[in-house]
Motif scaffolding. Structure first.
Motif, short mmCIF file in Angstrom:
data_model
loop_
_atom_site.label_atom_id
_atom_site.label_comp_id
_atom_site.label_asym_id
_atom_site.label_seq_id
_atom_site.Cartn_x
_atom_site.Cartn_y
_atom_site.Cartn_z
N PRO A 214 134.46 -16.12 -28.72
CA PRO A 214 134.77 -14.69 -28.63
C PRO A 214 135.78 -14.25 -29.68
CG PRO A 214 134.81 -15.72 -26.46
CD PRO A 214 134.70 -16.83 -27.46
N SER A 215 135.55 -13.06 -30.24
CA SER A 215 136.47 -12.51 -31.24
C SER A 215 136.75 -11.04 -31.00
CB SER A 215 135.88 -12.71 -32.65
OG SER A 215 135.72 -14.06 -32.96
N SER A 216 136.44 -10.56 -29.82
CA SER A 216 136.58 -9.13 -29.57
C SER A 216 138.03 -8.68 -29.48
CB SER A 216 135.82 -8.73 -28.30
OG SER A 216 136.35 -9.38 -27.17
N VAL A 217 138.99 -9.62 -29.30
CA VAL A 217 140.40 -9.23 -29.27
C VAL A 217 140.82 -8.61 -30.60
CG1 VAL A 217 142.76 -10.09 -29.06
CG2 VAL A 217 141.00 -10.90 -27.49
N LEU A 218 140.25 -9.13 -31.70
CA LEU A 218 140.60 -8.60 -33.02
C LEU A 218 139.51 -7.72 -33.61
CD1 LEU A 218 142.37 -11.64 -34.74
CD2 LEU A 218 143.39 -9.74 -33.49
N TYR A 219 138.28 -7.82 -33.11
CA TYR A 219 137.17 -7.12 -33.75
C TYR A 219 136.41 -6.19 -32.82
CZ TYR A 219 137.93 -9.96 -37.85
OH TYR A 219 138.49 -10.53 -38.96
N GLY A 220 136.86 -6.00 -31.62
CA GLY A 220 136.21 -5.04 -30.74
C GLY A 220 135.03 -5.62 -30.00
N ARG A 221 134.29 -4.74 -29.36
CA ARG A 221 133.17 -5.14 -28.52
C ARG A 221 132.18 -5.99 -29.31
NH1 ARG A 221 131.32 -2.88 -23.93
NH2 ARG A 221 132.64 -1.05 -24.17
N ALA A 222 131.92 -7.22 -28.85
CA ALA A 222 131.03 -8.13 -29.56
C ALA A 222 130.53 -9.19 -28.59
CB ALA A 222 131.76 -8.79 -30.73
N GLU A 223 129.41 -9.80 -28.95
CA GLU A 223 128.86 -10.87 -28.13
C GLU A 223 129.76 -12.10 -28.21
OE1 GLU A 223 126.05 -10.52 -25.96
OE2 GLU A 223 126.86 -8.58 -26.48
N PRO A 224 129.81 -12.92 -27.13
CA PRO A 224 130.87 -13.93 -27.03
C PRO A 224 130.64 -15.20 -27.83
CG PRO A 224 129.47 -13.99 -25.09
CD PRO A 224 129.01 -12.82 -25.90
N GLY A 225 129.43 -15.45 -28.34
CA GLY A 225 129.18 -16.70 -29.04
C GLY A 225 129.93 -16.83 -30.35
N GLY A 226 130.33 -15.69 -30.93
CA GLY A 226 131.05 -15.71 -32.19
C GLY A 226 130.59 -14.58 -33.08
N LEU A 227 131.09 -14.58 -34.30
CA LEU A 227 130.67 -13.55 -35.25
C LEU A 227 130.36 -14.18 -36.59
CD1 LEU A 227 133.02 -12.64 -37.55
CD2 LEU A 227 134.13 -11.77 -35.50
#
Length: 777
Positions: A214-227
């Motif tokens: 997960p990276s939504s803490v820094l990049y907002g709403r996103a799927e949890p597998g990664g970016l």
């Protein structure tokens, strides 16, 4: 202690950080001196300017040692003064020595923390596919680059080969549940900004970063597998010009031209322009991909503290989606490699224009501010024909019906959108501070993020002729007729405004990270007039690193995440809870051979809750979205990349991924679709001498479940690729000729399947030969 390079002159000794590739420029009469500039995979920056005494020369030893530095060895650059009392001062003509980094060692990245934190001190698994790998493998599509990273797999995906639907740690990068079963457009990050349904122009890619988990803490709403973050090529401070041409089987061709450099004498204004055109047909009937692209950037760098860069980008993509083959029983149908059933008389298209502005300024020795603005507009036309075994009852003639057994297949203009519009606006600003409180070092990040996206355009549904999968009669499909179709309007919008804070603490060889984000969101995917689903979230991130040796560290982290907004119940219009996730991870990182080879091993448990699901209904859109379940992914990943010796470079990966639907009224206990338990890759390059190089690799996946019900399986496979390259001089330029063979043994394999449909199983390409000529001026 890291290696250093030294430069001695009559004025003393200078110390410069180790650089892997650089240019030495003897500057002109207004500023005589030596200017060292680093050319890394992710950026380019001047490191030091050293004034020359009177009349100076670079001796042959200096040149030899500098070139040796390209391989990462320490060197001593010595400028000797030949000044003689009474002689007039002479100015050297400009001399440029260039070198390219050919090793696979990853470059630095700021994506995981939004700060310039070394990978060893970052409590997260970060993998980078550098340009050297992309070029050696001749990776013309995003999936060809991403296959080098552990834990990356692929779903079916729409919109051509330049927009793959990526799976990270078991979960697709775009929710396949929150907005209905037929969605699943490619979602990734472009230089840190989230974009959806936009083609990736690989000719303009410097590197591809995968931030796992997960990276939504820094990049907002996103799927949890990664970016997946695509890093575009930077502007050079010295003149560069290159031409590249690739040709291959089945109409494959890509032409790329780029020029970059300073536009004024003091190099404060720099520019870059690039253009490319990619076209390819396929062994698959009716399938084609075309992508034209232009990119122009202008940068103002008045000093080392300030930079402003404006970028215009335009792409014109035209494609016909490969809908694959259906399942027969528990396996893909045994059909000719060429056969697929989308013979739409139209090519779908996406014409996308974007403007990006990046600003960075060092306020003082402690604080730096960075700001980014992206505005993107895309005109789309989605006109594919979808084969589907279920008869949805819209047949106007007997030959349009199907029994639902898988043969014949019904076919549809399935929610085609002849005139679509996608728009995105994002603004982000970061304030970064580095300071001490007693014995504790702090790297503080304060950020503001606003994001708005909207997709519009009437969609239509029309049933057309069915097809016998063993004896198809294709090529004469009638044109789309809006008068015979059922139109549907969908309000598709997503918006958030967010504040986040992060503090990275350095306590000797222990590094702690804490971050918190608060989002106010509004999203909807429903008929016009439906009230958006508005929610607020606060999500944490915690991590710790123990760097117990100069080149080794272990880390642990916990992250919470906000995934897709489920919008509202299609029937009752009641608001649905958003999809959420949490992850625990522990890992080990090591850098060997002076940082030339890096390895990361990670163990994780990732759980996604409030998963959206769909139940069938009798009227358009024929499904209802509800919140019904939870799924878990557990695994081990190992990534290694870099240089083993001066001649041998390697990038390799292995992943064990175990997934399970833990709560669901229908699919509890099932395995997530398209996720193999075992995946592995290895690619190695060996420099035979200064001109010849050979490389080869293997890419393997185990058996995967093809759909959410686990009703059929995609067999495992191992694909072998190879490369041979030759470098030579061409007049005053550098040139290279490269020969690649993909799928050397012509293995028939399957890359992925749509998880809600048994009829869309996508095949990989057969043996394909490619030749590339590149000239650098």
């Amino acid at each position: 202690m890291s290696l250093k390079k030294f430069l001695r002159s009559p004025r003393g000794q200078f110390r410069l950080p180790l650089i892997r590739s650089f240019r030495i420029v003897a500057t002109g009469p207004k500023s005589p001196g030596l200017r060292f500039a680093e050319d890394s995979c992710s950026n380019q920056r001047e490191l030091k300017e050293i004034p020359l005494m009177k009349r100076s020369v670079l001796n042959p030893l200096t040149t030899a040692l500098c070139m040796a530095g390209i391989a990462g060895l320490p060197a001593i650059a010595q400028a000797q003064s030949d000044a003689v009392a009474g002689q007039p001062v002479q100015t050297l003509p400009a001399v440029t020595i260039t070198g390219d980094r050919e090793g696979y060692q990853p470059s630095s990245s700021t994506t995981a923390t939004r700060t310039d934190t070394p990978s060893l001190q970052t409590p997260q698994n970060i993998q980078i596919v550098p340009q050297a790998v992309i070029r050696d493998q001749n990776a013309l599509t995003p999936s060809e680059a991403l296959r080098n990273v552990a834990g990356v797999q692929f779903d079916f995906g729409f919109n051509g080969s330049m927009q793959p639907l990526i799976i990270l740690r078991g979960f697709p990068s775009a929710s396949m549940t929150a907005m209905g079963p037929m969605s699943g457009m490619s979602t990734y990050y472009l230089d840190g900004s989230k974009v959806t349904g936009v083609p990736i122009n690989m000719a303009n890619v410097q590197s591809v970063e995968v931030i796992k988990g997960p990276s939504s803490v820094l990049y907002g709403r996103a799927e949890p597998g990664g970016l997946v973050n695509v890093v575009t090529k930077p502007i050079s401070s010295v003149p560069e010009f290159s031409v590249e041409q690739t040709v291959g089987q089945r109409g494959l061709s890509r032409t790329a031209i780029e020029a970059s450099g300073a536009l004024n004498e003091d190099r404060t204004v720099r520019g870059r322009v690039a253009a490319s055109y990619h076209t390819s047909n396929s062994i698959r009937d009716f399938v084609t991909d075309r992508l034209g692209a232009f990119n122009g950037s202008l940068a103002w760098v008045p000093d080392a503290r300030t930079s402003v860069t404006a970028t215009l980008d335009y792409t014109d993509q035209r494609y016909r989606t490969d809908y694959g083959v259906p399942a027969v029983g528990s396996r893909p149908a045994d059909l000719p490699w060429s056969q697929q059933f989308n013979d739409s008389p139209y090519l779908s298209s996406a014409k996308t224009a974007s403007f990006k502005l990046d600003v960075s300024h060092q306020l003082n020795d402690t604080w730096q501010i960075k700001a980014k603005f992206l505005s993107l507009r895309s005109d789309t036309s989605e006109m594919d024909i979808s084969p589907y075994r279920v008869d949805l009852g819209a047949a106007m003639a007997p030959d349009q019906a199907c029994p639902g057994t898988g043969n014949p297949l019904c076919r549809y203009y399935f929610y085609v959108r002849p005139n679509g519009r996608y728009q995105l606006d994002q603004f982000n600003t970061d304030l970064i501070g580095k300071f001490q409180t007693g014995d504790i070092g702090h790297t503080v990040l304060l950020g503001l993020d606003t994001y708005t996206s909207k997709k519009s355009g009437t969609t239509y549904f029309q049933q057309i002729s069915a097809v016998d999968i063993y004896n198809p009669q294709l090529g004469g499909t009638p044109a789309f007729d809006a008068a015979m179709s059922m139109p549907t309007e969908i309000d598709d919008r997503n918006r958030w405004t967010s504040l986040y804070v992060q503090d990275q603490l350095a306590l000797g060889n222990v590094f702690l990270t804490g971050a918190l984000r608060h989002d106010r969101t509004s999203a909807i995917y429903a008929p016009p007039g439906t009230e958006p689903n508005k929610q607020s979230f606060t999500t944490p991130r915690l991590g710790a690193v123990w760097q117990f040796a100069p080149n080794q560290a272990i880390y642990v982290q916990y992250q919470d995440a906000v995934s897709a907004n489920n919008g509202r119940d299609t029937v009752t219009r009641a608001p649905l809870a958003a999809e959420r996730a949490k992850q625990f991870e522990i890992g080990h990182k090591i850098e060997l051979f002076g940082g030339k080879l890096s390895s990361t091993v990670a163990l994780y448990e990732l759980t996604k809750r409030n998963r959206g699901g769909s139940v069938p209904i009798a009227v358009a859109p024929f499904y209802d979205t509800v919140t019904i379940g939870k799924a878990r992914s557990r695994g081990v990943e190992w990534d290694v990349s870099g240089q083993l010796t001066k001649r041998l470079s390697l990038i390799a990966s292995y992943a064990y991924t175990a997934t399970e639907v833990t709560e669901d009224p229908t699919y509890q206990g099932k395995t997530l679709a398209n996720v193999a338990r075992h995946t592995a890759s290895m690619w190695a390059r060996y420099a035979l001498d200064s001109q010849w190089a050979a490389a080869g690799g293997i890419f393997a996946q185990g058996q995967r479940q093809g759909d959410v019900g686990n009703t059929f399986q995609l067999p495992g496979y191992a694909r072998v690729d190879a490369m041979l390259a030759y470098k030579f001089g061409l007049a005053s330029s550098k040139a290279s000729l490269q020969f690649n063979i993909d799928n050397v043994f012509n293995k028939k394999y399957y890359t992925g399947s749509h998880q809600f449909v048994q009829d869309w199983i996508k095949l990989g390409d057969p043996r394909t030969a490619k030749v590339t000529l590149r000239v650098d001026y």
